[in-house]
Write a protein that holds these residues in place. Structure first.
Motif, mmCIF file in Angstrom:
data_model
loop_
_atom_site.group_PDB
_atom_site.id
_atom_site.type_symbol
_atom_site.label_atom_id
_atom_site.label_comp_id
_atom_site.label_asym_id
_atom_site.label_seq_id
_atom_site.Cartn_x
_atom_site.Cartn_y
_atom_site.Cartn_z
ATOM 1 N N PHE A 169 0.816 -1.204 0.000
ATOM 2 C CA PHE A 169 0.000 0.000 0.000
ATOM 3 C C PHE A 169 0.855 1.261 0.000
ATOM 4 C CE2 PHE A 169 -3.201 -2.958 1.538
ATOM 5 C CZ PHE A 169 -4.307 -2.562 0.800
ATOM 6 N N ASN A 170 0.320 2.295 -0.607
ATOM 7 C CA ASN A 170 0.902 3.621 -0.533
ATOM 8 C C ASN A 170 0.824 4.098 0.916
ATOM 9 O OD1 ASN A 170 0.706 6.692 -0.546
ATOM 10 N ND2 ASN A 170 1.283 6.291 -2.675
ATOM 11 N N ASN A 171 1.826 4.819 1.351
ATOM 12 C CA ASN A 171 1.882 5.218 2.756
ATOM 13 C C ASN A 171 0.791 6.200 3.154
ATOM 14 O OD1 ASN A 171 4.108 3.639 3.323
ATOM 15 N ND2 ASN A 171 5.571 5.212 2.660
ATOM 16 N N THR A 172 0.373 7.051 2.218
ATOM 17 C CA THR A 172 -0.586 8.097 2.554
ATOM 18 C C THR A 172 -2.006 7.757 2.142
ATOM 19 O OG1 THR A 172 -0.065 9.198 0.463
ATOM 20 C CG2 THR A 172 1.166 9.890 2.410
ATOM 21 N N ASN A 173 -2.195 6.815 1.253
ATOM 22 C CA ASN A 173 -3.530 6.465 0.777
ATOM 23 C C ASN A 173 -3.704 4.956 0.804
ATOM 24 O OD1 ASN A 173 -4.279 9.233 -0.094
ATOM 25 N ND2 ASN A 173 -2.603 8.910 -1.541
ATOM 26 N N HIS A 174 -4.929 4.519 0.962
ATOM 27 C CA HIS A 174 -5.204 3.092 1.064
ATOM 28 C C HIS A 174 -5.386 2.469 -0.316
ATOM 29 C CE1 HIS A 174 -5.556 3.361 5.407
ATOM 30 N NE2 HIS A 174 -6.347 4.406 5.258
ATOM 31 N N HIS A 175 -4.369 2.608 -1.114
ATOM 32 C CA HIS A 175 -4.398 1.938 -2.418
ATOM 33 C C HIS A 175 -3.041 1.298 -2.668
ATOM 34 C CE1 HIS A 175 -1.852 4.930 -4.392
ATOM 35 N NE2 HIS A 175 -2.611 5.883 -3.878
ATOM 36 N N PRO A 176 -3.013 0.208 -3.426
ATOM 37 C CA PRO A 176 -1.733 -0.442 -3.728
ATOM 38 C C PRO A 176 -0.883 0.430 -4.637
ATOM 39 C CG PRO A 176 -3.500 -1.449 -4.988
ATOM 40 C CD PRO A 176 -4.159 -0.493 -4.033
ATOM 41 N N THR A 177 0.421 0.284 -4.530
ATOM 42 C CA THR A 177 1.305 1.047 -5.412
ATOM 43 C C THR A 177 1.199 0.570 -6.849
ATOM 44 O OG1 THR A 177 3.116 -0.456 -4.869
ATOM 45 C CG2 THR A 177 2.940 1.588 -3.587
ATOM 46 N N MET A 178 0.799 -0.690 -7.030
ATOM 47 C CA MET A 178 0.595 -1.208 -8.380
ATOM 48 C C MET A 178 -0.470 -2.298 -8.375
ATOM 49 S SD MET A 178 3.875 -3.651 -9.215
ATOM 50 C CE MET A 178 4.966 -2.233 -9.303
ATOM 51 N N PHE A 179 -1.066 -2.510 -9.530
ATOM 52 C CA PHE A 179 -2.011 -3.596 -9.733
ATOM 53 C C PHE A 179 -1.353 -4.684 -10.567
ATOM 54 C CE2 PHE A 179 -5.179 -0.099 -9.162
ATOM 55 C CZ PHE A 179 -5.870 -0.657 -8.092
ATOM 56 N N LEU A 180 -1.945 -5.871 -10.493
ATOM 57 C CA LEU A 180 -1.521 -6.986 -11.334
ATOM 58 C C LEU A 180 -2.673 -7.346 -12.271
ATOM 59 C CD1 LEU A 180 0.215 -9.288 -8.678
ATOM 60 C CD2 LEU A 180 1.305 -7.667 -10.239
ATOM 61 N N LEU A 181 -2.419 -7.257 -13.567
ATOM 62 C CA LEU A 181 -3.434 -7.626 -14.562
ATOM 63 C C LEU A 181 -3.403 -9.137 -14.759
ATOM 64 C CD1 LEU A 181 -2.708 -4.775 -17.115
ATOM 65 C CD2 LEU A 181 -4.772 -4.997 -15.717
ATOM 66 N N LEU A 182 -4.538 -9.775 -14.603
ATOM 67 C CA LEU A 182 -4.601 -11.233 -14.702
ATOM 68 C C LEU A 182 -4.619 -11.699 -16.145
ATOM 69 C CD1 LEU A 182 -4.810 -13.851 -13.072
ATOM 70 C CD2 LEU A 182 -7.291 -13.610 -13.117
ATOM 71 N N GLY A 183 -5.163 -10.866 -17.039
ATOM 72 C CA GLY A 183 -5.346 -11.296 -18.429
ATOM 73 C C GLY A 183 -6.738 -11.863 -18.608
ATOM 74 N N ILE A 184 -6.851 -12.938 -19.344
ATOM 75 C CA ILE A 184 -8.141 -13.592 -19.556
ATOM 76 C C ILE A 184 -8.217 -14.791 -18.614
ATOM 77 C CG2 ILE A 184 -9.678 -14.705 -21.230
ATOM 78 C CD1 ILE A 184 -8.248 -13.172 -23.426
ATOM 79 N N PRO A 185 -9.025 -14.712 -17.540
ATOM 80 C CA PRO A 185 -9.069 -15.781 -16.535
ATOM 81 C C PRO A 185 -9.412 -17.138 -17.148
ATOM 82 C CG PRO A 185 -10.294 -13.848 -15.799
ATOM 83 C CD PRO A 185 -9.956 -13.624 -17.245
ATOM 84 N N GLY A 186 -8.648 -18.141 -16.767
ATOM 85 C CA GLY A 186 -8.875 -19.494 -17.261
ATOM 86 C C GLY A 186 -8.177 -19.789 -18.566
ATOM 87 N N LEU A 187 -7.680 -18.752 -19.236
ATOM 88 C CA LEU A 187 -7.006 -18.958 -20.526
ATOM 89 C C LEU A 187 -5.550 -18.500 -20.472
ATOM 90 C CD1 LEU A 187 -9.809 -17.749 -23.004
ATOM 91 C CD2 LEU A 187 -9.310 -20.083 -22.255
ATOM 92 N N GLU A 188 -4.995 -18.404 -19.265
ATOM 93 C CA GLU A 188 -3.616 -17.937 -19.128
ATOM 94 C C GLU A 188 -2.637 -18.817 -19.902
ATOM 95 O OE1 GLU A 188 -5.777 -16.681 -15.335
ATOM 96 O OE2 GLU A 188 -5.680 -18.466 -16.622
ATOM 97 N N ALA A 189 -2.923 -20.114 -19.967
ATOM 98 C CA ALA A 189 -1.997 -21.036 -20.640
ATOM 99 C C ALA A 189 -1.922 -20.807 -22.142
ATOM 100 C CB ALA A 189 -2.420 -22.487 -20.358
ATOM 101 N N VAL A 190 -2.941 -20.189 -22.709
ATOM 102 C CA VAL A 190 -2.953 -19.975 -24.164
ATOM 103 C C VAL A 190 -2.840 -18.492 -24.518
ATOM 104 C CG1 VAL A 190 -4.207 -22.088 -24.710
ATOM 105 C CG2 VAL A 190 -5.494 -20.015 -24.169
ATOM 106 N N HIS A 191 -2.369 -17.686 -23.572
ATOM 107 C CA HIS A 191 -2.187 -16.257 -23.849
ATOM 108 C C HIS A 191 -1.307 -16.023 -25.069
ATOM 109 C CE1 HIS A 191 -3.351 -14.222 -19.754
ATOM 110 N NE2 HIS A 191 -4.388 -14.571 -20.486
ATOM 111 N N ILE A 192 -0.257 -16.816 -25.190
ATOM 112 C CA ILE A 192 0.677 -16.624 -26.298
ATOM 113 C C ILE A 192 0.001 -16.869 -27.648
ATOM 114 C CG2 ILE A 192 1.544 -19.005 -26.274
ATOM 115 C CD1 ILE A 192 3.619 -15.785 -26.848
ATOM 116 N N TRP A 193 -0.934 -17.823 -27.694
ATOM 117 C CA TRP A 193 -1.653 -18.099 -28.938
ATOM 118 C C TRP A 193 -2.710 -17.033 -29.209
ATOM 119 C CZ3 TRP A 193 0.768 -21.380 -31.831
ATOM 120 C CH2 TRP A 193 1.521 -22.398 -31.240
ATOM 121 N N ILE A 194 -3.349 -16.562 -28.157
ATOM 122 C CA ILE A 194 -4.329 -15.486 -28.319
ATOM 123 C C ILE A 194 -3.653 -14.209 -28.808
ATOM 124 C CG2 ILE A 194 -6.009 -14.024 -27.090
ATOM 125 C CD1 ILE A 194 -6.481 -16.357 -25.181
#
Length: 314
Positions: A4-29
């Motif tokens: 979390f950011n020290n002054t605000n209750h938000h993360p310093t960064m987010f993690l993008l999941l991509g397309i849930p359930g299709l992570e294994a074929v991201h390269i083909w997509i």
């Protein structure tokens, strides 16, 4: 673990999941995504060059189409590089401020695109229902004014979005189940009450895309009423043929847009990977299809495309 950011209750960064359930074929997509992205870039750049170089195409419909192409180029350039980086290199991290910036560009540019499609519908209405007054109604000054009004509407109405999300507490997770940052995906991570923010989002959606679509339907109802009063079938078909390209643009833009909007709010039983795949396609297909549709249906644009190809191959 959330950082979390020290002054605000938000993360310093987010993690993008991509397309849930299709992570294994991201390269083909990523292969069709990359090809469509390149086609969109080349098609819209070529369209702008063709219209600029041909004075006969300096008509309201094609000038609005150029404005739409610029918005398309900005939209895909603000999203697709990060999506491809996610698919190719598993580059999931995006800083909080960068995420809010991307969200603003996606929603504001989509709103601007909707406005330009409405302006093109207005051009068709004037051209068919008031043909003798077309050049006096849609003067260069009016075209520039409409373009500026559409851009300002999108920029101003969507400007509160980053601030509505900036000061909230993100205590659930910093993982975004999506390929890019957008309002509803972010607000689902918030622990605070979000009724007012969701309400503002719905109001803006209605005042922009929803109202635009209603006005487009009204314009085509008036167009059809005028066409049905033409004396011959040949005249009716010829007049309607001038609207075919624009109708395709409407369908390509609004179909995935409404699907994404409705599934976010009401489609809780739709599989997440279907919703997110359609939402990602929404960023790609309209920018690719617009120059293709008008290239196929407009002889002068088609000839311009062939001229560019000939120059490149010489």
């Amino acid at each position: 673990m959330l950082a979390f950011n020290n002054t605000n209750h938000h993360p310093t960064m987010f993690l993008l999941l991509g397309i849930p359930g299709l992570e294994a074929v991201h390269i083909w997509i990523s292969i069709p995504f990359c090809l469509v992205y390149l086609l969109a870039l080349m098609g819209n750049a070529a369209l702008l060059l063709i219209v600029k170089s041909d004075p006969k195409l300096h008509e309201p419909m094609y000038l609005f189409l150029c404005m739409l192409s610029v918005a398309d180029l900005m939209l895909i350039s603000s999203t697709l590089p990060k999506i491809l980086s996610l698919f190719w290199f598993n580059d999931r991290e995006i800083y909080f401020e960068a995420c809010l910036t991307q969200m603003y560009f996606i929603h504001s540019l989509s709103t601007i695109e909707s406005g330009f499609i409405l302006a093109m519908a207005f051009d068709r209405y004037v051209a068919i229902c008031h043909p003798l007054r077309h050049s006096t109604i849609l003067t260069p000054a009016v075209i520039v004014g409409l373009g500026l009004a559409i851009v300002l509407r999108g920029a101003v109405l969507l400007s509160p979005y980053p601030f509505l999300l900036r000061w909230l507490s993100y205590c659930k997770t910093n993982v975004i189940s999506h390929t890019y940052c957008e309002f509803m995906a972010l607000i689902k991570l918030v622990c605070d009450k979000t009724d007012v923010r969701r309400g503002y989002s719905l109001i803006v959606a209605f005042l922009t895309g929803g109202l635009d679509f209603i006005l487009i339907i009204c314009s085509y109802v008036l167009i059809l009423l005028t066409v049905f009063h033409l004396p011959s079938k040949a005249a009716r078909l010829k007049t309607l043929s001038t609207c075919v390209s624009h109708i395709w643009v409407i369908l390509v833009f609004y179909t995935p847009a409404f699907f994404s909007f409705l599934t976010h709010r009401f489609g809780h039983h739709i599989a997440p990977h279907i919703h997110i795949f359609i939402a990602s396609i929404y960023l790609l297909i309209p920018p690719m299809m617009n120059p293709i549709v008008y290239g196929i249906k407009t002889k002068r644009i088609r000839e311009g495309f062939f001229k560019i190809l000939t120059i490149k191959t010489v």
